[in-house]
Enzyme design. Structure first.
Site, PDB file in Angstrom:
ATOM      1  N   GLY A 139       0.811  -1.281  -0.010  1.00 42.70           N
ATOM      2  CA  GLY A 139      -0.019  -0.237   0.039  1.00 42.70           C
ATOM      3  C   GLY A 139       0.933   1.152   0.065  1.00 42.70           C
ATOM      4  O   GLY A 139       0.529   2.194  -0.530  1.00 42.70           O
ATOM      5  N   ARG A 183      -8.510  -1.055  -2.212  1.00 46.21           N
ATOM      6  CA  ARG A 183      -8.166  -0.132  -1.323  1.00 46.21           C
ATOM      7  C   ARG A 183      -8.058   1.390  -2.076  1.00 46.21           C
ATOM      8  O   ARG A 183      -7.687   1.632  -3.100  1.00 46.21           O
ATOM      9  CB  ARG A 183      -6.583  -0.334  -0.816  1.00 46.21           C
ATOM     10  CG  ARG A 183      -6.758  -1.755  -0.316  1.00 46.21           C
ATOM     11  CD  ARG A 183      -5.325  -2.012   0.250  1.00 46.21           C
ATOM     12  NE  ARG A 183      -4.809  -1.084   1.598  1.00 46.21           N
ATOM     13  CZ  ARG A 183      -3.623  -1.241   1.905  1.00 46.21           C
ATOM     14  NH1 ARG A 183      -2.771  -2.033   1.576  1.00 46.21           N
ATOM     15  NH2 ARG A 183      -3.225  -0.150   3.143  1.00 46.21           N
ATOM     16  N   SER A 189      -5.674   8.607   5.363  1.00 48.19           N
ATOM     17  CA  SER A 189      -4.421   8.017   5.423  1.00 48.19           C
ATOM     18  C   SER A 189      -3.160   9.058   5.480  1.00 48.19           C
ATOM     19  O   SER A 189      -3.417   9.965   4.620  1.00 48.19           O
ATOM     20  CB  SER A 189      -4.504   7.149   4.566  1.00 48.19           C
ATOM     21  OG  SER A 189      -2.834   6.792   4.468  1.00 48.19           O
ATOM     22  N   SER A 190      -2.336   9.109   6.430  1.00 39.43           N
ATOM     23  CA  SER A 190      -1.312  10.141   6.225  1.00 39.43           C
ATOM     24  C   SER A 190      -0.399   9.645   5.047  1.00 39.43           C
ATOM     25  O   SER A 190       0.461  10.769   4.640  1.00 39.43           O
ATOM     26  CB  SER A 190      -0.399   9.946   7.592  1.00 39.43           C
ATOM     27  OG  SER A 190       0.096   8.531   7.833  1.00 39.43           O
ATOM     28  N   ASP A 243      -1.043   0.912  13.665  1.00 40.60           N
ATOM     29  CA  ASP A 243      -0.589  -0.309  13.166  1.00 40.60           C
ATOM     30  C   ASP A 243       0.081  -1.406  14.394  1.00 40.60           C
ATOM     31  O   ASP A 243       0.184  -2.440  14.240  1.00 40.60           O
ATOM     32  CB  ASP A 243       1.172  -0.316  12.495  1.00 40.60           C
ATOM     33  CG  ASP A 243       0.525  -0.032  11.233  1.00 40.60           C
ATOM     34  OD1 ASP A 243      -0.417  -0.055  10.583  1.00 40.60           O
ATOM     35  OD2 ASP A 243       1.629   0.529  10.339  1.00 40.60           O
ATOM     36  N   ARG A 255       0.780  -8.460   9.860  1.00 37.10           N
ATOM     37  CA  ARG A 255       0.510  -8.075  11.045  1.00 37.10           C
ATOM     38  C   ARG A 255      -0.084  -9.107  11.862  1.00 37.10           C
ATOM     39  O   ARG A 255      -0.310  -9.434  13.086  1.00 37.10           O
ATOM     40  CB  ARG A 255       0.191  -6.715  11.301  1.00 37.10           C
ATOM     41  CG  ARG A 255       0.983  -5.652  10.510  1.00 37.10           C
ATOM     42  CD  ARG A 255       1.167  -4.305  11.287  1.00 37.10           C
ATOM     43  NE  ARG A 255       2.076  -3.428  10.389  1.00 37.10           N
ATOM     44  CZ  ARG A 255       3.386  -3.381  10.417  1.00 37.10           C
ATOM     45  NH1 ARG A 255       4.075  -4.170  11.420  1.00 37.10           N
ATOM     46  NH2 ARG A 255       3.817  -2.309   9.821  1.00 37.10           N
TER      47      ARG A 255
END
Length: 408
Positions: free
Chosen positions: A69, A98, A144-145, A292, A366
């Site tokens: 991403g 996405r 989203s940064s 995260d 993750r």
């Protein structure tokens, strides 16, 4: 492919070296493409950074970014500003779901030529690179940064720099500050006041031509979880880390105090020490700046039999998977009661863990790594275990070094 983790007891003292931060590496790789004189040390060996490197040097007209991403967003901005370059960016089936519309709209404001080739608002996209002379853009800041960082990274090579106005509450500010700090380190002038970020155009040479990437704090989170789930006296030393880190996930050093884990900084390493058991039955954390590590914290609380309430998680729904739904599914398999909203996760106290549960990973690195520490409490199976290579290819080798027992 699955891996069977057998209930384990780790060594009392261990040393682990973790590869460079994926977040820092991908930012610096893009800067290196803009300023070839830049040298980078300790680049991440993650799949995402390898994809980023290959795409930046490829002459192909169609580039497959797979699940990466960060690479998709950064490369969209990069190729939009690459005069004369015509390229299509595509990815995995999840990548095609996405959203990227906010970034594409912002680049359109700068004069970019980008179109969607399948679903509107999502990859794949077709980019006709051109010289971008406009310099003012407005962008929603609460999604989203990475959209913001993508624009900031190309800004110094734009004809007139960039003036970026952010609308709404800003998400993951540490990641924006990381980008700005890296720009400042190489001599690119920036300002961030109120909701406006300015980056000056830079035509001359870099101030610094060599930077070393700090090791990844997100990867360190799994060892914080392991130490938290281990007996008092357990120690794990990790390198290479800085006390004054650019990474938002360095908040782990503070958060894990609640689980009895003390962080001792020394030189370029951190020593994680289990000094006491958790003193509270309930913990609450606001993770807007470090989403995260939500999976890791939730699993830690499950293993310790604690209730937790996590907030600031709205960005988890557009990650490799919808991480909130994925967490709910897999924690319930283990016997947990869990409630989620668009922004929060509440895990209720769980006394007994189900044994030999198969944890689905949803193509999400993750998920695999966050659930692995539960092998200190019960036997657990991790499906598609190789997915960890996205950010941490040596994860299973490092767990074996600690004393984890598993079979494939």
């Amino acid at each position: 492919m699955t891996i069977q983790l057998h209930k384990s007891v780790i060594k009392e003292q261990s040393n682990i070296t973790i590869t460079g931060s994926k977040s820092e590496s991908n930012r610096l790789l893009l800067l290196q493409a803009l300023y070839p004189e830049l040298k980078i040390n300790n680049v991440s060996n993650s799949d995402d950074s390898i994809v980023m490197q290959k795409a930046l040097t490829s002459k192909e007209t169609t580039l497959d970014i797979h699940h990466a991403g960060t690479a998709m967003r950064f490369l969209t901005a990069y190729f939009a500003s690459k005069e004369g370059r015509n390229v299509a960016l595509t990815g995995s089936s999840r990548m095609k779901e996405r959203p990227i519309e906010i970034l594409v709209d912002a680049l359109h404001q700068l004069g970019a030529e980008i179109s969607y080739t399948e679903a509107y608002g999502c990859p794949p996209i077709r980019i006709q690179g051109k010289k971008l002379t406009k310099h003012k853009v407005t962008l929603k800041a609460n999604v989203s940064s990475q959209y913001i960082s993508a624009l900031l990274l190309i800004a110094s090579r734009l004809e007139n720099g960039l003036e970026l106005t952010l609308e709404g509450k800003i998400t993951s500010i540490p990641y924006i500050n990381m980008t700005l700090d890296l720009l400042n380190q190489v001599g690119i002038q920036t300002t961030f006041e109120n909701q406006v970020i300015k980056v000056n155009s830079k035509k001359d040479a870099l101030k610094t031509e060599s930077l070393t990437v700090e090791s990844d704090w997100s990867s360190a989170s799994y060892f914080y979880s392991i130490v938290a789930l281990s007996p008092i006296g357990t120690e794990v030393k990790l390198t290479s880390y800085k006390e004054e880190s650019l990474q938002g996930d360095s908040v782990l050093a503070h958060i894990y105090i609640a689980f009895g884990v003390k962080t001792v900084f020394g030189g370029d390493s951190i020593l994680l020490k289990k000094v006491e058991d958790s003193k509270s039955n309930t913990v609450e954390f606001q993770l807007n700046n470090s989403p995260d590590i939500a999976q890791t914290i939730a699993v830690t609380c499950l293993g310790l039999g604690l209730k937790c309430h996590l907030t600031g998680l709205h960005t988890l729904k557009i990650k490799e998977t919808d991480r909130l739904v994925a967490l709910q599914n897999e924690l319930q398999k283990l016997g947990a009661t869990i409630d989620i909203t668009e922004d929060t996760l509440t895990l209720h106290k769980t006394v007994t863990l189900n044994k030999n549960v198969a944890i689905a990973t949803y193509n999400d690195h993750r998920m695999a790594m966050a659930f692995a520490p539960l092998a200190l409490k019960t036997d657990v199976i991790i499906e598609d275990y190789r997915v960890v290579s996205k950010s941490y290819p040596t994860f299973w080798d490092d767990l074996k070094t600690l004393g984890f027992k598993f079979s494939k």
